[in-house]
Design an enzyme around this catalytic site. Structure first.
Site, PDB file in Angstrom:
ATOM      1  N   LYS A 164      36.172  40.737  46.056  1.00 21.31           N
ATOM      2  CA  LYS A 164      37.013  39.701  45.476  1.00 21.31           C
ATOM      3  C   LYS A 164      37.136  38.507  46.426  1.00 21.31           C
ATOM      4  O   LYS A 164      37.185  37.361  45.977  1.00 21.31           O
ATOM      5  CB  LYS A 164      38.406  40.266  45.140  1.00 21.31           C
ATOM      6  CG  LYS A 164      38.390  41.495  44.221  1.00 21.31           C
ATOM      7  CD  LYS A 164      37.643  41.248  42.926  1.00 21.31           C
ATOM      8  CE  LYS A 164      37.714  42.447  41.998  1.00 21.31           C
ATOM      9  NZ  LYS A 164      36.740  42.352  40.884  1.00 21.31           N
ATOM     10  N   ASP A 211      33.910  31.626  41.737  1.00 21.81           N
ATOM     11  CA  ASP A 211      33.509  32.525  40.640  1.00 21.81           C
ATOM     12  C   ASP A 211      33.608  31.929  39.230  1.00 21.81           C
ATOM     13  O   ASP A 211      34.067  32.598  38.297  1.00 21.81           O
ATOM     14  CB  ASP A 211      34.327  33.827  40.697  1.00 21.81           C
ATOM     15  CG  ASP A 211      34.119  34.597  41.986  1.00 21.81           C
ATOM     16  OD1 ASP A 211      33.371  34.126  42.867  1.00 21.81           O
ATOM     17  OD2 ASP A 211      34.709  35.683  42.131  1.00 21.81           O
ATOM     18  N   GLN A 269      57.730  30.429  51.857  1.00 19.61           N
ATOM     19  CA  GLN A 269      57.954  30.620  53.301  1.00 19.61           C
ATOM     20  C   GLN A 269      57.290  29.514  54.128  1.00 19.61           C
ATOM     21  O   GLN A 269      56.659  29.767  55.148  1.00 19.61           O
ATOM     22  CB  GLN A 269      57.442  31.989  53.745  1.00 19.61           C
ATOM     23  CG  GLN A 269      58.045  33.159  52.947  1.00 19.61           C
ATOM     24  CD  GLN A 269      57.590  34.494  53.466  1.00 19.61           C
ATOM     25  OE1 GLN A 269      57.825  34.835  54.617  1.00 19.61           O
ATOM     26  NE2 GLN A 269      56.927  35.263  52.609  1.00 19.61           N
ATOM     27  N   VAL A 293      38.426  31.061  39.333  1.00 20.45           N
ATOM     28  CA  VAL A 293      39.008  32.168  38.569  1.00 20.45           C
ATOM     29  C   VAL A 293      38.743  33.489  39.300  1.00 20.45           C
ATOM     30  O   VAL A 293      37.729  33.613  39.982  1.00 20.45           O
ATOM     31  CB  VAL A 293      38.399  32.217  37.149  1.00 20.45           C
ATOM     32  CG1 VAL A 293      38.823  31.006  36.352  1.00 20.45           C
ATOM     33  CG2 VAL A 293      36.877  32.343  37.152  1.00 20.45           C
ATOM     34  N   THR A 294      39.672  34.426  39.144  1.00 18.61           N
ATOM     35  CA  THR A 294      40.986  34.245  38.568  1.00 18.61           C
ATOM     36  C   THR A 294      41.997  34.027  39.692  1.00 18.61           C
ATOM     37  O   THR A 294      41.779  34.467  40.812  1.00 18.61           O
ATOM     38  CB  THR A 294      41.433  35.465  37.713  1.00 18.61           C
ATOM     39  OG1 THR A 294      41.549  36.626  38.545  1.00 18.61           O
ATOM     40  CG2 THR A 294      40.427  35.747  36.597  1.00 18.61           C
ATOM     41  N   CYS A 316      40.388  36.739  42.647  1.00 15.08           N
ATOM     42  CA  CYS A 316      39.431  36.222  43.634  1.00 15.08           C
ATOM     43  C   CYS A 316      39.900  34.963  44.348  1.00 15.08           C
ATOM     44  O   CYS A 316      39.574  34.758  45.519  1.00 15.08           O
ATOM     45  CB  CYS A 316      38.075  36.035  42.984  1.00 15.08           C
ATOM     46  SG  CYS A 316      37.327  37.637  42.598  1.00 15.08           S
ATOM     47  N   GLU A 360      30.873  36.408  42.231  1.00 14.65           N
ATOM     48  CA  GLU A 360      31.086  37.838  42.451  1.00 14.65           C
ATOM     49  C   GLU A 360      29.962  38.587  41.745  1.00 14.65           C
ATOM     50  O   GLU A 360      29.657  38.289  40.591  1.00 14.65           O
ATOM     51  CB  GLU A 360      32.442  38.281  41.887  1.00 14.65           C
ATOM     52  CG  GLU A 360      32.690  39.787  42.093  1.00 14.65           C
ATOM     53  CD  GLU A 360      34.038  40.268  41.558  1.00 14.65           C
ATOM     54  OE1 GLU A 360      34.863  39.444  41.155  1.00 14.65           O
ATOM     55  OE2 GLU A 360      34.217  41.503  41.554  1.00 14.65           O
ATOM     56  N   LYS A 401      29.060  37.200  46.677  1.00 14.65           N
ATOM     57  CA  LYS A 401      30.003  38.110  47.329  1.00 14.65           C
ATOM     58  C   LYS A 401      30.142  39.385  46.503  1.00 14.65           C
ATOM     59  O   LYS A 401      30.219  39.326  45.278  1.00 14.65           O
ATOM     60  CB  LYS A 401      31.359  37.430  47.527  1.00 14.65           C
ATOM     61  CG  LYS A 401      32.045  36.981  46.250  1.00 14.65           C
ATOM     62  CD  LYS A 401      33.265  36.142  46.574  1.00 14.65           C
ATOM     63  CE  LYS A 401      34.035  35.718  45.362  1.00 14.65           C
ATOM     64  NZ  LYS A 401      34.632  36.791  44.566  1.00 14.65           N
TER      65      LYS A 401
END
Ligand code: TIU
Length: 230
Positions: free
Chosen positions: A132, A24, A202, A157-158, A162, A72, A129
């Protein structure tokens, strides 16, 4: 196998099975007068990621890596725009309304286009798309699987909207994701930091985080790399 110094540990990839994903990089987010500003954001905050992203794009092209771009946006008649997405918030201008770069987040409008510095070239698919994430209601998975892609390197971005949504979607589809932290931009520094921390926590719950310097050092000089892989 190329190894990139990254967190939480080295990210390994082979060129032929890896794609650079440019999320994006549209005028609507990066410049004043577009959708990003209509939400109350300072668009200048995104600009510093553009230089490093451009360098990565150029080097990945030179190395022969597959590159995909996303945008987007919505159909001009807004038939693919959920009511919730149009109505939520109290923005003065909403998706489909006329801004200084055309109708906000509408396909074909100037503001919907990718910035000149990072414009796609022939052979680089552009995935439109409506949401997001890059996989929701798109053919991203098909495009990547047809090329045998298993690993994705993200700029865009951002960061926490997204990019992170796409990284999470990619993770559930079995792709390994590497996010280059100086090549992703947010309107909120604290969200940038948190989003990157979440991805690599994790043991790499969603993927890896590195930066353009470490990535490009690993990628090497494209000519040398091409010779080495022959
Ligand atoms: N608002 C915001 O930070 N981002 C978006 O709405 N879309 C993308 O991140 N592309």
């Amino acid at each position: 196998m190329t190894k990139v110094d990254a967190e939480p540990y080295e990210f390994e990839f082979t060129l032929a099975k890896t794609a650079l994903v440019m999320i994006d990089w549209q005028r609507d987010f990066v410049y004043p007068g577009g959708f990003g500003e209509s939400l109350g954001n300072d668009t200048s905050k995104l600009l510093k990621a553009m230089g490093p992203a451009q360098k990565v794009l150029q080097q990945c092209r030179a190395a022969g890596m597959f590159v995909v771009h996303t945008r987007e946006g919505h159909r001009a008649d807004l038939t693919d725009l959920p009511r919730a997405k149009r109505e939520r918030g109290n923005a003065p201008l909403r998706i489909g309304d006329m801004g200084s770069m055309g109708r906000l987040l509408v396909r074909g409008e100037y503001g919907h286009g990718i910035v000149d510095e990072l414009a796609p070239i022939d052979g680089e698919p552009v995935i439109d798309k409506p949401g997001k994430g890059m996989f929701y209601a798109t053919d991203s998975d098909t495009v990547l699987r047809m090329r045998g892609i298993e690993k994705l390197i993200f700029t865009g971005v951002t960061t926490e909207v997204c990019v992170q949504t796409s990284v999470r979607e990619a993770n559930d589809r079995g792709y390994d994701a590497l996010v280059l932290e100086d090549c992703v931009g947010s309107y909120f520094p604290e969200f940038q930091e948190a989003a990157l921390a979440m991805i690599k926590a994790q043991g790499g719950i969603f993927g890896w985080v590195s930066d353009s310097t470490r990535f490009l050092a690993a990628l090497g000089t494209p000519g040398v790399m091409a010779a080495a892989s022959r």
